[in-house]
Design an enzyme around this catalytic site. Structure first.
Site, PDB file in Angstrom:
ATOM      1  N   TYR A  23      -6.057   8.417 -14.473  1.00  0.00           N
ATOM      2  CA  TYR A  23      -6.932   9.485 -14.966  1.00  0.00           C
ATOM      3  C   TYR A  23      -6.489  10.007 -16.335  1.00  0.00           C
ATOM      4  CZ  TYR A  23      -9.145   9.859 -10.356  1.00  0.00           C
ATOM      5  OH  TYR A  23      -9.832   9.621  -9.188  1.00  0.00           O
ATOM      6  N   LYS A  57       0.035   0.814  -3.736  1.00  0.00           N
ATOM      7  CA  LYS A  57      -0.623  -0.502  -3.720  1.00  0.00           C
ATOM      8  C   LYS A  57       0.369  -1.462  -4.362  1.00  0.00           C
ATOM      9  CE  LYS A  57      -4.265  -3.063  -2.936  1.00  0.00           C
ATOM     10  NZ  LYS A  57      -4.697  -3.412  -1.577  1.00  0.00           N
ATOM     11  N   ASP A 110      -5.161   0.808   1.132  1.00  0.00           N
ATOM     12  CA  ASP A 110      -6.302   0.336   1.934  1.00  0.00           C
ATOM     13  C   ASP A 110      -6.027   0.563   3.420  1.00  0.00           C
ATOM     14  OD1 ASP A 110      -4.280  -1.480   1.344  1.00  0.00           O
ATOM     15  OD2 ASP A 110      -5.553  -3.246   1.460  1.00  0.00           O
ATOM     16  N   ASP A 137      -6.993  11.428  -4.781  1.00  0.00           N
ATOM     17  CA  ASP A 137      -8.342  11.961  -4.957  1.00  0.00           C
ATOM     18  C   ASP A 137      -9.240  11.460  -3.819  1.00  0.00           C
ATOM     19  OD1 ASP A 137     -10.635  13.017  -6.026  1.00  0.00           O
ATOM     20  OD2 ASP A 137     -10.669  11.777  -7.819  1.00  0.00           O
ATOM     21  N   ASP A 168     -10.381  13.515   0.065  1.00  0.00           N
ATOM     22  CA  ASP A 168     -11.776  13.771   0.451  1.00  0.00           C
ATOM     23  C   ASP A 168     -12.074  13.135   1.807  1.00  0.00           C
ATOM     24  OD1 ASP A 168     -12.345  15.217  -1.817  1.00  0.00           O
ATOM     25  OD2 ASP A 168     -14.214  14.135  -2.233  1.00  0.00           O
TER      26      ASP A 168
END
Ligand code: NAD
Length: 355
Positions: A135, A190, A222, A246, A250
């Site tokens: 980001y 990851k 994942d 992020d 959620d």
């Protein structure tokens, strides 16, 4: 205790008003000052984070933030879009540690999209690194590709990067938080594909050696996304980078019934913090008076606990929220048969009364 109140756009103004009422009902003295941010600030001053708003936020002990954004600003150049205000505040205040507790209140078990037995008693804490990763990484942009699969064509790119100190400080935050809970941390990465996240895993492992009393596990993102809906109660503290955090936070929000229930805190190294609900400005319901103010009210409780060092007042607000849920009061997003539907202001008033 100085609080900068930044309601923002959409439902931001409606829900922050209720949190301010709740703070006002405590027997504590605050200096509260309100300023425009996001689309509202763009309309008034031509910038989503005006100098005066940033100065107010910097000088305050804590920022109580609503939400920013509206589809009508989507065509503005990126630097002027409302969402840039929140990125600017995070960057300027050095708010690198984002705490998102996902708690499923027993009264709301039926509002979750998962089976009650999977979420009853759920209490996990997602700690997301907030000022690094893809980001913020440079370089980024658009250009004509000189290599890759289609040289000579247009392409866009972002840069994923983390430095050792950035990973070390968020790892310390996670291990220390775990010590106050069940003593378990899951670091999500990851590492099997990304160099950045192999480094993340190595550094978190090193920091973990300073916390022999905390159990550290590693999980690929994942798999973490899958386990969060398969067996969410297996997690306690989850620490991860900006983009994975992020998305996973959620996902975790929905386990609790509604994103309208989820508070968050973003802290810097001197405990100055920005407190906001995890959701956005919800333009689809703005102005209707039906938004759930509880995530913002619970964010105010986190503010009292982390930045203003008033843990007893934080406990009181959290108990008041539980009490209104036990009374069967629900905003539309958490309504179910057998409960009583109330609007935003009625919910705020009920919390004040319970206090
Ligand atoms: P959103 O979180 O605003 O809304 C998603 C859905 O959840 C909508 O259906 C909305 O009605 C519902 N919802 C959200 N909060 C609620 C509440 N308190 N009570 C009841 N229902 C609620 O996400 P979105 O629709 O993807 O984004 C809307 C705008 O918000 C965009 O401009 C986006 O960029 C912005 N946004 C801002 C922040 C922030 O300010 N930190 C965070 C996320 C999104």
């Amino acid at each position: 205790m100085k609080i900068a109140v930044l309601p923002g756009d959409g439902i931001g103004t409606e829900i922050v008003a209720e949190a301010v009422k709740v703070l006002g009902a405590l027997d504590l003295k605050f200096e509260m000052e309100t300023a425009l941010v996001g689309g509202a600030a763009y309309e008034a001053y031509g910038h989503p984070l005006p100098e005066a708003t940033l100065k107010l936020a910097k000088e305050a002990d804590a920022v109580l933030f609503g939400a920013v954004g509206d589809w009508k600003y989507d065509k503005l150049e990126r630097s002027l879009r409302p969402e840039q205000a929140i990125l600017g505040l995070r960057k300027n205040l050095g708010l690198f540690a984002n705490f998102r507790p996902a708690i499923c209140y027993e009264q709301l078990v039926d509002a979750s999209s998962l089976k009650p037995e999977l979420v009853a008693g759920l209490d996990i804490l997602i700690i997301r690194e907030l000022t690094g990763d893809i980001y913020f990484g440079q370089p980024r942009g658009r250009r004509i590709a000189t290599d890759g699969h289609f040289p000579g064509t247009e392409e866009a790119f972002d840069t994923m990067r983390y430095s050792r100190p950035e990973i070390e400080r968020i790892a310390h935050v996670a291990f220390q938080a775990a010590r106050k809970r069940s003593g378990r941390v899951t670091s999500v990465d990851k590492a099997n594909v990304l160099e950045t996240f192999q480094f993340w895993k190595d550094v978190v492992t090193e920091v973990g050696q300073q916390y022999p009393d905390v159990q550290l596990d590693h999980m690929y993102v994942d798999n973490a996304a899958m386990q969060l809906v398969r067996a969410p109660k297996k997690f306690d503290v989850v620490v991860t980078g900006n983009i994975f955090g992020d998305i996973l936070s959620d996902e975790a929000a929905m386990l609790t019934g509604s994103i309208g229930m989820l508070p968050s805190a973003s802290l810097n190294s001197s405990s100055q913090g920005l407190y906001e609900p995890s959701h956005g400005s919800a333009p689809d319901i703005a102005g209707k008076g039906i938004a759930n103010p509880l995530a913002t009210i619970l964010s105010a409780a986190m503010m009292l606990r982390f930045s203003l060092k008033q843990p007893a007042a934080a406990d009181r607000i959290e108990a008041a929220v539980k009490s209104v849920l036990t009374q069967g009061l629900r905003t539309a997003d958490i309504f179910s048969a057998g409960t009583r539907q109330v609007n935003t202001q009625e919910m705020g008033a009920a919390v004040v009364k319970a206090l």
